[in-house]
Design a protein around this motif. Sequence first.
Motif, mmCIF file in Angstrom:
data_model
loop_
_atom_site.group_PDB
_atom_site.id
_atom_site.type_symbol
_atom_site.label_atom_id
_atom_site.label_comp_id
_atom_site.label_asym_id
_atom_site.label_seq_id
_atom_site.Cartn_x
_atom_site.Cartn_y
_atom_site.Cartn_z
ATOM 1 N N ASN A 1 28.345 3.480 -2.019
ATOM 2 C CA ASN A 1 27.952 4.615 -1.169
ATOM 3 C C ASN A 1 26.702 5.322 -1.683
ATOM 4 O OD1 ASN A 1 29.012 5.836 -3.431
ATOM 5 N ND2 ASN A 1 30.489 7.127 -2.342
ATOM 6 N N GLU A 2 25.940 4.659 -2.548
ATOM 7 C CA GLU A 2 24.733 5.257 -3.101
ATOM 8 C C GLU A 2 23.602 5.300 -2.070
ATOM 9 O OE1 GLU A 2 24.269 0.824 -4.042
ATOM 10 O OE2 GLU A 2 25.882 2.276 -3.787
ATOM 11 N N THR B 1 23.391 15.993 -3.635
ATOM 12 C CA THR B 1 24.785 16.360 -3.405
ATOM 13 C C THR B 1 25.156 16.185 -1.943
ATOM 14 O OG1 THR B 1 24.102 18.672 -3.131
ATOM 15 C CG2 THR B 1 24.877 18.004 -5.312
ATOM 16 N N TRP B 2 26.434 15.868 -1.706
ATOM 17 C CA TRP B 2 26.984 15.691 -0.365
ATOM 18 C C TRP B 2 27.785 16.912 0.048
ATOM 19 C CZ3 TRP B 2 25.904 11.949 3.017
ATOM 20 C CH2 TRP B 2 25.411 10.718 2.559
ATOM 21 N N THR C 1 21.496 8.316 -6.048
ATOM 22 C CA THR C 1 22.860 8.541 -6.524
ATOM 23 C C THR C 1 23.462 7.220 -6.991
ATOM 24 O OG1 THR C 1 23.778 8.210 -4.301
ATOM 25 C CG2 THR C 1 23.225 10.472 -4.934
ATOM 26 N N TRP D 1 28.613 14.215 7.720
ATOM 27 C CA TRP D 1 28.167 14.375 6.336
ATOM 28 C C TRP D 1 26.725 14.866 6.293
ATOM 29 C CZ3 TRP D 1 31.231 14.214 2.197
ATOM 30 C CH2 TRP D 1 32.465 13.550 2.297
ATOM 31 N N ASN E 1 30.745 17.757 3.114
ATOM 32 C CA ASN E 1 31.602 17.339 4.216
ATOM 33 C C ASN E 1 31.677 18.486 5.221
ATOM 34 O OD1 ASN E 1 33.724 16.750 5.946
ATOM 35 N ND2 ASN E 1 35.093 16.006 4.335
ATOM 36 N N PRO F 1 36.753 11.515 3.476
ATOM 37 C CA PRO F 1 36.090 11.211 2.211
ATOM 38 C C PRO F 1 36.957 10.414 1.247
ATOM 39 C CG PRO F 1 36.898 13.450 2.178
ATOM 40 C CD PRO F 1 37.135 12.940 3.576
ATOM 41 N N LYS G 1 33.387 12.258 -2.089
ATOM 42 C CA LYS G 1 32.145 11.724 -1.536
ATOM 43 C C LYS G 1 32.426 10.868 -0.302
ATOM 44 C CE LYS G 1 29.917 11.654 -6.074
ATOM 45 N NZ LYS G 1 29.292 10.814 -7.132
ATOM 46 N N SER H 1 30.310 5.504 -5.958
ATOM 47 C CA SER H 1 31.653 5.774 -6.447
ATOM 48 C C SER H 1 32.252 4.459 -6.950
ATOM 49 C CB SER H 1 32.536 6.339 -5.331
ATOM 50 O OG SER H 1 32.013 7.557 -4.844
ATOM 51 N N PHE I 1 23.574 15.547 3.355
ATOM 52 C CA PHE I 1 23.172 15.225 1.984
ATOM 53 C C PHE I 1 21.893 15.959 1.633
ATOM 54 C CE2 PHE I 1 20.701 12.490 -0.952
ATOM 55 C CZ PHE I 1 21.586 12.455 -2.031
#
Length: 405
Positions: free
Chosen positions: A106-107, A187-188, A122, A179, A190, A137, A142, A125, A181
């Motif tokens: 998810n980068e 940073t994310w 990023t 979402w 929600n 999420p 994330k 995860s 960003f």
Amino acid sequence: MKDARTVLRQWFSALAITTTFATSAASEDSAAPLTAFEKALVEMPAESWREIPGSQMKAECAPDRFGVHGVMGCAAVTEAWSGGTYASGHRLMLVWGGGHNDYWGNEIYAFDLRTGRWTRLTDPSPGDVVKGGGADPLPDGKPNSRHTYSGLAYLEHVKRLFAQGGSVSPGGGGTSVTWLFDPAQKTWHNAGSGGRPGGYGLAAAYDKAGRAVIVRATQGLWRYDVDRNSWSQLAGFGNRPLWPRYEVGGNKTAAIDSRRRLFWSVGNNDFLVWDIARGQMVSDDWRTSGGTPYSNARRLKSYPDQVLNAGGAEIHDAHAPGFDYDSKADQFVAWKGGAPMILDLATKTWKAGSATGAPPAQARNGTYGRWRYLPEYNVFILVNSVTSNVFFYKNTAGGPRRDGS
């Protein structure tokens, strides 16, 4: 513990503060001297392509230790039905994708227009977090990896990446979470999931004048009010007169003609034009000529009153073509491989651009938002795959319009 509404109010209040800072920062950005790389983009001749040697994104791909390879690995960031958007406030071309079992990472990746280089903003995860069953999420808070389709946009007035919908890892289920960003803080946030379009094949575009995002889904057209974090449906396609012409599945791409505030959606036989200010469909007013003849007659053979014939079938019938608005030339410029197709809005006429130096074909599953107009340089950028160099296309000579748009 704070409830969700309190958290959202505080976060969107922070966005209002950020907007003031962003406006100031944008002014500073525009006044800053151009780098040598940026100058070269401005100075490209009209109707020309430029390939950037050594600009393959794969050099920044997340290493195997994260355990997110899936079936395809990092190549799926572009190959697996995914797109990107241009963050003008940061001079970054952002690319985000993957999803399903193709790739679990998810980068977010960024191509810096000041340096001509890629960075990974990023880290993904870990795979152990992802494989739990397709949550969005994820347990770490994330967003899950996804096919992003054309569901990405950049919110200029708050300097945030917007993402809606998609097919998440590892099982491929749809999501309706909104979402946001922050590329500066990496940073994310929600923004919620209730009462929003979701799932596959969404096509989004940012309406700067309305401080909102317009989203085309298979069964309707939606509006996201950024400042209020609220969604509303503009039109439903389940009933006549909009059904069945506009109930088009598959993968499409959207862009907004900011001069007339018209939202366009193309691809997979789609021909949709929505007048944002008037709040109505105006596709019939925008029948075009030139290029290969387009028709939706085969799809609507039982509904002859809804048939639309026009030009530009190369783009309207393509699978998720690149498609964006050139504000200086007042033209849409689209790409699905080889020569771009250019729609002059003053004459409603399509023509082909130059194919010299162009990649001969788009990525297997479409281009989506990885073809974007960069107004600061009056040039288009193309990220065709993880393993190919970045390309630029110059439609008309010179830099941006004098008003900066």
